[in-house]
Design an enzyme around this catalytic site. Structure first.
Site, PDB file in Angstrom:
ATOM      1  N   ARG A 225       0.845  -1.203   0.000  1.00 51.28           N
ATOM      2  CA  ARG A 225       0.000   0.000   0.000  1.00 51.28           C
ATOM      3  C   ARG A 225       0.877   1.248   0.000  1.00 51.28           C
ATOM      4  O   ARG A 225       0.560   2.230  -0.670  1.00 51.28           O
ATOM      5  CB  ARG A 225      -0.905   0.005   1.241  1.00 51.28           C
ATOM      6  CG  ARG A 225      -1.966  -1.056   1.205  1.00 51.28           C
ATOM      7  CD  ARG A 225      -2.973  -0.861   2.332  1.00 51.28           C
ATOM      8  NE  ARG A 225      -3.769  -2.060   2.460  1.00 51.28           N
ATOM      9  CZ  ARG A 225      -3.633  -2.952   3.440  1.00 51.28           C
ATOM     10  NH1 ARG A 225      -2.766  -2.736   4.416  1.00 51.28           N
ATOM     11  NH2 ARG A 225      -4.381  -4.028   3.462  1.00 51.28           N
ATOM     12  N   PHE A 241     -11.682  -5.419  -5.318  1.00 52.11           N
ATOM     13  CA  PHE A 241     -11.606  -6.299  -4.136  1.00 52.11           C
ATOM     14  C   PHE A 241     -11.016  -5.468  -2.981  1.00 52.11           C
ATOM     15  O   PHE A 241     -10.033  -5.836  -2.349  1.00 52.11           O
ATOM     16  CB  PHE A 241     -10.733  -7.540  -4.386  1.00 52.11           C
ATOM     17  CG  PHE A 241     -11.137  -8.373  -5.575  1.00 52.11           C
ATOM     18  CD1 PHE A 241     -12.207  -9.267  -5.486  1.00 52.11           C
ATOM     19  CD2 PHE A 241     -10.450  -8.274  -6.786  1.00 52.11           C
ATOM     20  CE1 PHE A 241     -12.573 -10.052  -6.588  1.00 52.11           C
ATOM     21  CE2 PHE A 241     -10.810  -9.044  -7.880  1.00 52.11           C
ATOM     22  CZ  PHE A 241     -11.874  -9.938  -7.785  1.00 52.11           C
ATOM     23  N   ASP A 263     -16.137  -3.560  -4.099  1.00 51.85           N
ATOM     24  CA  ASP A 263     -16.215  -4.816  -3.359  1.00 51.85           C
ATOM     25  C   ASP A 263     -17.658  -5.311  -3.428  1.00 51.85           C
ATOM     26  O   ASP A 263     -18.579  -4.537  -3.670  1.00 51.85           O
ATOM     27  CB  ASP A 263     -15.791  -4.606  -1.895  1.00 51.85           C
ATOM     28  CG  ASP A 263     -15.284  -5.895  -1.253  1.00 51.85           C
ATOM     29  OD1 ASP A 263     -14.062  -6.082  -1.158  1.00 51.85           O
ATOM     30  OD2 ASP A 263     -16.124  -6.730  -0.847  1.00 51.85           O
ATOM     31  N   SER A 264     -17.836  -6.626  -3.205  1.00 46.07           N
ATOM     32  CA  SER A 264     -19.198  -7.153  -3.189  1.00 46.07           C
ATOM     33  C   SER A 264     -19.819  -7.001  -1.805  1.00 46.07           C
ATOM     34  O   SER A 264     -21.013  -7.235  -1.638  1.00 46.07           O
ATOM     35  CB  SER A 264     -19.199  -8.623  -3.610  1.00 46.07           C
ATOM     36  OG  SER A 264     -18.284  -9.339  -2.810  1.00 46.07           O
ATOM     37  N   ALA A 293     -16.870  -8.115  -9.072  1.00 45.98           N
ATOM     38  CA  ALA A 293     -15.685  -7.652  -9.804  1.00 45.98           C
ATOM     39  C   ALA A 293     -15.645  -8.180 -11.237  1.00 45.98           C
ATOM     40  O   ALA A 293     -15.312  -7.448 -12.172  1.00 45.98           O
ATOM     41  CB  ALA A 293     -14.430  -8.072  -9.043  1.00 45.98           C
ATOM     42  N   ASP A 310      -6.832  -7.274  -5.984  1.00 42.62           N
ATOM     43  CA  ASP A 310      -6.367  -8.057  -4.828  1.00 42.62           C
ATOM     44  C   ASP A 310      -7.474  -9.015  -4.385  1.00 42.62           C
ATOM     45  O   ASP A 310      -8.084  -8.848  -3.321  1.00 42.62           O
ATOM     46  CB  ASP A 310      -5.973  -7.101  -3.675  1.00 42.62           C
ATOM     47  CG  ASP A 310      -5.419  -7.858  -2.478  1.00 42.62           C
ATOM     48  OD1 ASP A 310      -4.884  -8.964  -2.656  1.00 42.62           O
ATOM     49  OD2 ASP A 310      -5.515  -7.338  -1.349  1.00 42.62           O
ATOM     50  N   CYS A 350      -3.178 -14.341  -3.284  1.00 47.28           N
ATOM     51  CA  CYS A 350      -2.829 -14.803  -1.931  1.00 47.28           C
ATOM     52  C   CYS A 350      -3.115 -16.296  -1.795  1.00 47.28           C
ATOM     53  O   CYS A 350      -3.223 -16.808  -0.687  1.00 47.28           O
ATOM     54  CB  CYS A 350      -3.565 -13.988  -0.871  1.00 47.28           C
ATOM     55  SG  CYS A 350      -5.345 -14.095  -0.991  1.00 47.28           S
TER      56      CYS A 350
END
Ligand code: SAH
Length: 406
Positions: A225, A241, A263-264, A293, A310, A350
């Site tokens: 970040r 995300f 985002d959802s 997304a 992400d 990730c």
């Protein structure tokens, strides 16, 4: 400390697991997992969470670990030598983990008070995560053995971290998966300080301990970040995300023209907006987009200078790897195809089951299909407070690329 008598030793370690021939090799190399298929026989009747002694086929001691009969990792090793796992042992392990973080100077600045204190295998404590947010520790136990050791862990944290004001156990979701239904999340020590103010390199963070994902925030992207922050001045940034807007806040800190968080989860976006206000940024520079997304990316992202992707772990296991790769390829291709010339893409994975090489190849495949000039500017990873044991390469889960699209 009482000197171990034969009776004491028998009581403490009444269960002994013998491995099949040659299955001791990975343990001798200090890899901490014993898979169920490696076990030849068990003396005693260990229950889920019990401490067991682990021996090679012919009886050579390999160490001690937590038994976990209902998962494919049947034993998570705690030590590879003869020693007693008692309160002193927990304190010493936690002290060592804290020393790693203090040597990194991660909590030395007044504008930075969050870090991962214990990173499971990376700190020799398979099944345990502890994150630190301004005098509050959030614990996640992933195994019954670690759950049973919670008291020792909390005591050790209290002794080794005198400034600690609270410990929050956030393990219930993980423990439900292994059959423990009656555990609830909550404070197991102290309380949240009234002036509680988690801050990441100058970025104030809103953390929802009760309902947030994982330990409430994704500390692993802290340095990434900061990189975005450095590159954001005057840019239009799309954070896909976004969760609670960690990257968006960093972009705003760096002086972006606008940051859009997608985002959802409405709840996550509400917290992103709260963060914008808490940091004193102009709310008009930020917009929340509640959307899927995949659908959103179909419409193109040509209006942005920087896009962050992400996603959550697409592959939760090796068997899901192929499908996950298709997912990464699809989102990256959708972004790269429509991004404007000279723009930057921060793209991450990730998933533990998708390694660095496979991820890079997947993103390159997406770039080839997009028919764009694409250059790799940065290769990103998890930070040093998420250490990877050299003997447990599976611990390297976060990888990312910063691409320039022309
Ligand atoms: N970048 C974040 C962490 C992302 S976690 C940070 O820096 O903190 C992954 C996020 O993806 C979660 O917030 C989850 O709600 C969201 N998500 C999962 N599937 C999604 C989808 N199909 N569309 C949009 N968001 C999704």
């Amino acid at each position: 400390m009482p000197s171990p008598s034969p009776i004491f030793a028998e009581m403490e370690y009444e269960h002994t697991v013998f491995l099949k021939p040659r299955k001791e090799e990975s343990l001798i190399r200090r890899h901490p997992w014993v898979f169920s298929g490696a076990i030849r026989k068990i003396d005693g009747h260990p229950k889920d969470g019990d401490l067991v002694k682990v021996c090679a086929n012919k009886g050579r001691l390999l160490g001690y670990g937590h038994f976990s009969p209902n998962t494919s990792i049947a034993i998570r090793m705690l030590t590879f030598q003869e020693e007693e796992i008692d309160g002193d042992w927990w304190r010493s392990k936690i002290r060592q983990a804290l020393k790693v973080r203090s040597d990194l100077n991660l909590l030395a600045e007044s504008n930075q008070n969050i870090c991962r204190l214990i990173h499971a295998e990376g700190d020799g404590l398979s099944g345990l995560i502890v994150d630190y947010y301004d005098r509050v520790a959030v614990v996640q136990t992933h195994s019954m053995g670690m759950h049973c050791a919670l008291n020792e862990i909390v005591q050790a944290l209290k002794v080794e971290l005198p400034e600690l004001k609270g410990v929050f156990d956030k393990s219930s979701k993980l423990l439900k998966k292994i059959g423990l239904a009656d555990v609830e999340d909550g404070l197991v020590f102290g309380s949240l300080p009234e002036d509680w103010s988690p801050i990441e390199f100058g970025r104030k963070i809103v953390i929802d301990l009760e309902q947030g994902q994982k330990t409430g925030f994704f500390i692993d992207q802290r340095e990434n970040r900061s990189l975005l922050s450095q590159l954001s001045k005057g840019k239009k940034v799309l954070n896909v995300f976004s969760y609670t807007g960690g990257f968006s806040i960093a972009a705003m800190q760096g002086g972006c023209e606008l940051a859009h968080s997608l985002d959802s989860s409405k709840r996550a976006l509400d917290l992103a907006e709260e963060s914008v206000t808490l940091n004193g940024f102009d709310a008009k520079r930020h917009k929340s987009i509640e959307a899927d997304a995949m659908q959103f990316l179909k419409n193109g992202v040509a209006e942005y200078d920087i896009v962050v992707l992400d996603p959550p772990a697409f592959a939760k296991s090796a068997s899901a790897r192929h499908q996950a790769v298709q997912g990464y390829k699809r989102i990256n291709q959708r972004a790269i195809q429509t991004m404007k010339a000279g723009s930057l893409l921060f793209t991450f994975s990730c998933s533990q089951a998708v390694d660095d090489r496979l991820f890079t190849h997947t993103v390159i495949a997406a770039a080839i299909q997009s028919n764009r000039m694409v250059r790799i500017l940065h290769r990103l990873h998890q930070p040093a407070d998420h250490p990877v044991s050299a003997f447990h390469p599976e611990g390297a889960y976060l990888k990312g690329l910063v691409l320039r699209i022309d």
